[in-house]
Design a protein around this motif. Structure first.
Motif, PDB file in Angstrom:
ATOM      1  N   ILE B  86       1.071  -1.371  -0.495  1.00  0.00           N
ATOM      2  CA  ILE B  86      -0.010   0.209   0.125  1.00  0.00           C
ATOM      3  C   ILE B  86       0.740   0.661   0.142  1.00  0.00           C
ATOM      4  N   GLY B  87       1.129   1.843  -1.176  1.00  0.00           N
ATOM      5  CA  GLY B  87       1.405   3.480  -1.062  1.00  0.00           C
ATOM      6  C   GLY B  87       2.557   2.964  -2.456  1.00  0.00           C
ATOM      7  N   THR B 140      -7.091   3.570  -3.101  1.00  0.00           N
ATOM      8  CA  THR B 140      -6.867   3.482  -1.414  1.00  0.00           C
ATOM      9  C   THR B 140      -7.211   2.577  -0.482  1.00  0.00           C
ATOM     10  N   ALA B 141      -6.698   2.595   0.375  1.00  0.00           N
ATOM     11  CA  ALA B 141      -6.506   1.173   1.307  1.00  0.00           C
ATOM     12  C   ALA B 141      -8.505   0.750   1.781  1.00  0.00           C
ATOM     13  N   GLU B 142      -8.499   1.753   1.429  1.00  0.00           N
ATOM     14  CA  GLU B 142     -10.288   2.432   2.130  1.00  0.00           C
ATOM     15  C   GLU B 142     -10.983   1.796   1.477  1.00  0.00           C
ATOM     16  N   ASP B 143     -10.819   2.134   0.420  1.00  0.00           N
ATOM     17  CA  ASP B 143     -11.705   1.622  -0.844  1.00  0.00           C
ATOM     18  C   ASP B 143     -11.502  -0.221  -1.185  1.00  0.00           C
ATOM     19  N   MET B 157       4.670   0.141   3.901  1.00  0.00           N
ATOM     20  CA  MET B 157       5.934   0.782   4.447  1.00  0.00           C
ATOM     21  C   MET B 157       6.714   1.947   4.147  1.00  0.00           C
ATOM     22  N   GLU B 158       7.365   3.218   4.713  1.00  0.00           N
ATOM     23  CA  GLU B 158       7.059   4.534   4.815  1.00  0.00           C
ATOM     24  C   GLU B 158       5.891   5.156   4.350  1.00  0.00           C
ATOM     25  N   ILE B 159       4.644   4.705   4.619  1.00  0.00           N
ATOM     26  CA  ILE B 159       3.749   5.546   4.112  1.00  0.00           C
ATOM     27  C   ILE B 159       2.726   6.066   5.260  1.00  0.00           C
ATOM     28  N   HIS B 162       2.562   9.663   5.732  1.00  0.00           N
ATOM     29  CA  HIS B 162       2.381  11.190   5.398  1.00  0.00           C
ATOM     30  C   HIS B 162       0.840  10.587   5.499  1.00  0.00           C
ATOM     31  N   VAL B 163      -0.093   9.705   5.968  1.00  0.00           N
ATOM     32  CA  VAL B 163      -1.421   9.743   5.748  1.00  0.00           C
ATOM     33  C   VAL B 163      -1.668  10.783   7.429  1.00  0.00           C
ATOM     34  N   ASN B 164      -3.297  11.406   7.088  1.00  0.00           N
ATOM     35  CA  ASN B 164      -3.936  12.234   7.787  1.00  0.00           C
ATOM     36  C   ASN B 164      -4.566  11.642   9.388  1.00  0.00           C
ATOM     37  N   ASN B 165      -4.702  10.236   9.432  1.00  0.00           N
ATOM     38  CA  ASN B 165      -5.570   9.730   9.991  1.00  0.00           C
ATOM     39  C   ASN B 165      -5.117   8.012  10.397  1.00  0.00           C
ATOM     40  N   GLU B 168      -6.615   5.558  11.749  1.00  0.00           N
ATOM     41  CA  GLU B 168      -7.537   4.771  10.997  1.00  0.00           C
ATOM     42  C   GLU B 168      -7.356   4.278   9.727  1.00  0.00           C
ATOM     43  N   PHE B 169      -5.718   4.278   9.381  1.00  0.00           N
ATOM     44  CA  PHE B 169      -4.812   4.034   8.136  1.00  0.00           C
ATOM     45  C   PHE B 169      -4.924   2.112   8.993  1.00  0.00           C
TER      46      PHE B 169
END
Lengths: 548, 307
Positions: B86-87, B140-143, B157-159, B162-165, B168-169
């Protein structure tokens, strides 16, 4: 809510590049560029179902020219690399080929014939032997055809200063470790090819393409592969004399001093030619004396080395001025033997006189050398006790009593080092990377250390899922080997220059150095370990165990 | 629920091990290729802005291999494993996982990244000739979770920095891991040392990466991440956490030799980059009517067994 927040998912900078969310179709089931095309045209396309492209067909013909590794050159370095890769399970699923211009059948079918030895021999260091054991070559060799020696005598013709190396000085338990093992190149290669065949019978797929020359190496525009959708424009394309074209992820140049692979990669080779040629020959020695010592005498014209092959047979490497080398090579057999004995025994002044006669009066040289040698020797031994005579006799090699038919050959000495050992998707090993003065017998051993390091690095690359042609991976090979090879090249060069002079202060200094070294065992042990490659192998073991 | 989970088992690509649909390959959209090939070349430049990430890749793959397939000696230890990267960015990690036999989905929210990754994947036939399988998706992960995708191994990895929440991610990533599967994360810790190295040194002084690449306030300490994973639904446990540091003398990234050693010289307050492995408990009751797929899932999700 969460949706909006999670849209920021991106690696590193990608968050900044967020575009309207566009779904690209599954493309594992189709093709890279096709998918790109489709996604651009129909951004909202739903994922293509996996079964849709069930019209799969075998790609056998069109990917058969795509290789993971192509090794150019079937000499010792090239075949040893092929063998080393074939011995590792990580490479069993890789497509690897070795290309050799000549017929390898004479090497494959070689069998030892008693007392007759090839003039191309190598002195294998312990680290080379341990590599050969690791890749299953050692047990394919005829053990009674390999001559280990644990004693080495090196002396200076001008001062008589002498260093004796013996592995017993390495400390406890090392008394029976040989300094080196003498083996014929053809024998070694025969063993390597037998081992490759065995690895192939156990799952390796090492392809050997022989009797075919490389006619061109280039990068090709992606025309050939438009059918497959691959972009192999930065993969080297090797064109063969039979018209075949191989594309390879990694091209290894094991193709000798004039390496076409090195030229393709635009890598310069730096160095110089010595004003020296080497004469090699297989000598029959006095069978009454044991033959377990390697001898090397430094003459002002270059070193002469006598290396044991078995009782009664030795190999000679005599480096000297080109015009002398030519004359020595052409001498009748008996005169040649006398001159070799003279070169190992007489003073430099006597030798100078003999060289002059050899060049100026070649017709009468035969009778002269015989008389000279007998007379000079008798003078030297005059009024000596039996034990003194014995000591003198045992300070030089056994008498040369014959030279094997067609075993004399000559070649110019060079020092070369490629300015780099790697380029993107290219690596150089052995003589393609470096050519060394043969005085320490290190050339082929250096090549085997290259092979060991390169195959170790490639194995690590496969284990980590790397593209094994990538410059980042190859740089681990280059950084390990470059400095070590340069150190060995320059050490041998300095020795050559140091002994090439008759200037009194230098002779005095070097004989002082020689005698000091000889008197100081720990220093000798360190020098010997270095030349035997022992230091190298222990540090490599350490490196590979802590490597991640 | 069950049908949804089963849908997630749909292979990403059919398992023929062949390169397919050659007829469609001759139609390349020249404009699109041109537009992204320069970007892709830049992203993949060994000496470019992502050079350090390229250098880190073999080290983290080696770590992943040690966690997922410690015993396997062959060149395809991830064979049969369904993995999510992911990412995925330009596809650096995805490509390595595929070469090691994984059935890999590289997902990225950036359309550009996916195009670059696709373009680059054409440069290596081994990604397409099997046994590994590769798919890139701009999503995206949630999709992916909403679509019912599930994986033996999810790699973020290394992500997460960079996410806002992040919490939740983390939950979304964890929910996509099949019972018995693993979640691997690597990120940067919120320590002064990390600020010094990644924000001050890398961005301001050495200008190795452009300003704004890193947001220190979003960094997560390893203890915080460990707690977040333990509080997840579904029986999660953290198997392993280690520091990963650049060794300038050896010119490579090195993972700590011991589980738990995160900071420089083992000092917790000096932690910077670290990598973590967590595993999800296997739920036996799923086996009642789905013996078949659970069986295969268990085999795949191994936990250190040879396969």
């Amino acid at each position: 809510m969460a949706t909006r927040q999670l849209k920021a998912i991106a690696r590193l900078h990608s968050a900044k590049l967020l575009l309207p969310r566009i779904r690209t179709p599954v493309y594992g089931s189709s093709v890279p560029n096709c998918a790109l095309h489709t996604s651009a045209r129909t951004p909202q396309a739903q994922p293509v179902s996996a079964g849709k492209h069930s019209s799969a067909f075998s790609q056998g013909q069109s990917t058969s020219h795509i290789y993971d590794v192509v090794i150019v050159g079937g000499g010792v370095a090239g075949t040893a690399l092929a063998c080393s890769l074939a011995s590792k399970p990580e490479f069993h699923s890789k497509k690897i080929a070795l290309i050799e211009a000549f017929d390898l059948a004479p090497v494959k079918n070689w069998t030892p014939s008693e007392n007759v030895y090839s003039n191309r021999v190598v002195s294998l260091t312990p680290s080379s032997v341990s590599l050969l054991k690791d890749i299953d070559v050692w047990r394919h060799l005829h053990q009674d055809r390999i001559k280990p020696y644990d004693d080495m005598q090196v002396w200076d013709a001008i001062s008589g200063a002498r260093v004796e190396f013996n592995t017993s000085m390495l400390g406890q338990g090392s008394a029976d470790i040989p300094i080196a093992w003498m083996i014929e190149n053809v024998h070694l290669q025969n063993g390597i090819l037998a081992s490759v065949a065995e690895h192939n019978s156990k799952g390796a797929k090492m392809e050997i393409i022989e009797k075919i020359k490389v006619s061109n190496i280039s990068y090709e525009k992606n025309t050939d592969d438009s059918a497959t959708g691959f972009d192999l424009s930065d993969w080297p394309t090797v064109e063969l004399s039979n018209g075949q074209k191989l594309k390879t992820r990694l091209l290894v140049g094991a193709d000798g001093a004039n390496s076409p692979v090195r030229n393709f990669a635009n890598i310069n080779s730096l160095g110089w030619d010595y004003d020296t040629h080497a004469v090699v020959a297989t000598l029959d020695m006095d069978p009454l004396r044991s033959n377990d010592t390697a001898w090397q005498r430094f003459l002002p014209t270059g070193p002469i080395a006598i290396l044991p092959l078995k009782n009664g047979v030795s190999s000679m490497v005599w480096s000297t001025k080109p015009h002398l080398a030519a004359a020595i090579k052409a001498l009748p057999e008996d005169s040649f033997c006398h001159l070799v004995n003279a070169a190992l025994r007489l003073s430099t002044a006597d030798l100078k006189f003999l060289y002059q006669e050899l060049v100026e009066n070649p017709e009468s040289f035969g009778s002269l050398i015989k008389e000279e040698l007998t007379w000079r020797e008798s003078v030297k031994l005059k009024s000596k006790t039996d034990s003194e005579m014995r000591e003198i006799e045992f300070s030089v090699p056994p008498n040369v009593v014959g030279v094997q038919k067609n075993s004399r050959a000559g070649f110019p000495l060079r020092l070369r080092n490629a300015e780099r050992y790697i380029a993107d998707r290219v690596a150089l090993v052995g003589d393609a990377a470096h050519t060394i003065h043969p005085l320490a017998g290190q050339g082929l051993n250096q090549g085997l250390l290259d092979v060991q390091k390169l195959s170790e690095v490639l194995k690590m690359g496969v284990r980590n899922g790397e593209d094994i042609g990538h410059i980042h991976l190859l740089s681990h090979y280059a950084s390990n080997r470059y400095g070590r090879n340069v150190a060995m090249l320059s050490a041998c060069d300095k020795i050559h220059r140091l002994f090439g002079t008759e200037l009194a202060p230098i002779v005095w200094a070097r004989s002082f150095g020689f005698n000091a070294v000889n008197a100081f065992e720990p220093v000798k042990a360190e020098i010997m370990k270095y030349a035997m490659g022992l230091e190298q192998s222990t540090s490599d073991v350490k490196r590979s165990t802590d490597h991640n | 629920m069950l049908p949804q989970m089963l849908r997630g088992l749909r292979p990403l690509v059919t398992k023929t091990g062949q390169v397919r649909a050659l007829s469609q390959l001759s139609t390349i959209n020249a404009e699109e290729v041109q537009k992204f090939s320069a970007k892709s070349a830049e992203w993949w430049d060994p000496h470019g802005e992502f050079g350090m990430l390229h250098l880190m890749n073999p080290t983290r793959v080696s770590y992943i291999r040690d966690r997922i397939a410690p015993i396997a000696q062959d060149s395809t230890p991830f064979k049969g494993l369904k993995m999510l990267d992911i990412g995925c960015g330009g596809g650096l990690l995805s490509e390595s996982l595929v070469r090691l036999g994984g059935n890999v989905l590289g997902a990225d929210a950036s359309y550009n990244n996916i195009q670059m990754a696709m373009l680059h994947s054409r440069k290596d036939p081994a990604l397409w000739t099997g046994p590994g399988q590769l798919e890139y998706r701009n999503t995206t992960a949630e999709d992916l979770l909403a679509e019912g995708e599930s994986f033996d191994v999810v790699l973020a990895m290394e992500i997460i920095e960079h996410v806002n929440n992040p919490s939740e991610f983390l939950r979304v990533c964890a929910d996509m891991v099949r019972p018995g599967g693993k979640l691997l994360l690597s990120t940067i810790s919120r320590t002064p040392m990390a600020y010094f190295l990644t924000n001050f040194l890398a961005e301001d002084v050495l200008k190795m990466v452009h300003k704004g690449t890193h947001d220190w306030s979003k960094y997560i300490k390893s203890e915080e991440l460990r707690e977040a994973i333990h509080s997840l639904q579904g029986g999660w446990q953290v198997d392993d956490v280690r520091g990963i540091a650049w060794n300038p003398l050896r010119g490579r990234w090195v993972v700590s030799e011991k589980n738990g050693d995160i900071g420089v010289a083992g000092i917790g307050s000096l932690e910077v980059n670290y990598v973590l492995t967590a595993s999800k408990t296997e739920f036996k009751f799923f086996a009642i009517d789905t013996q078949d797929w659970l069986g295969s899932s268990q085999n795949c999700a191994m936990g250190g067994q040879p396969y």
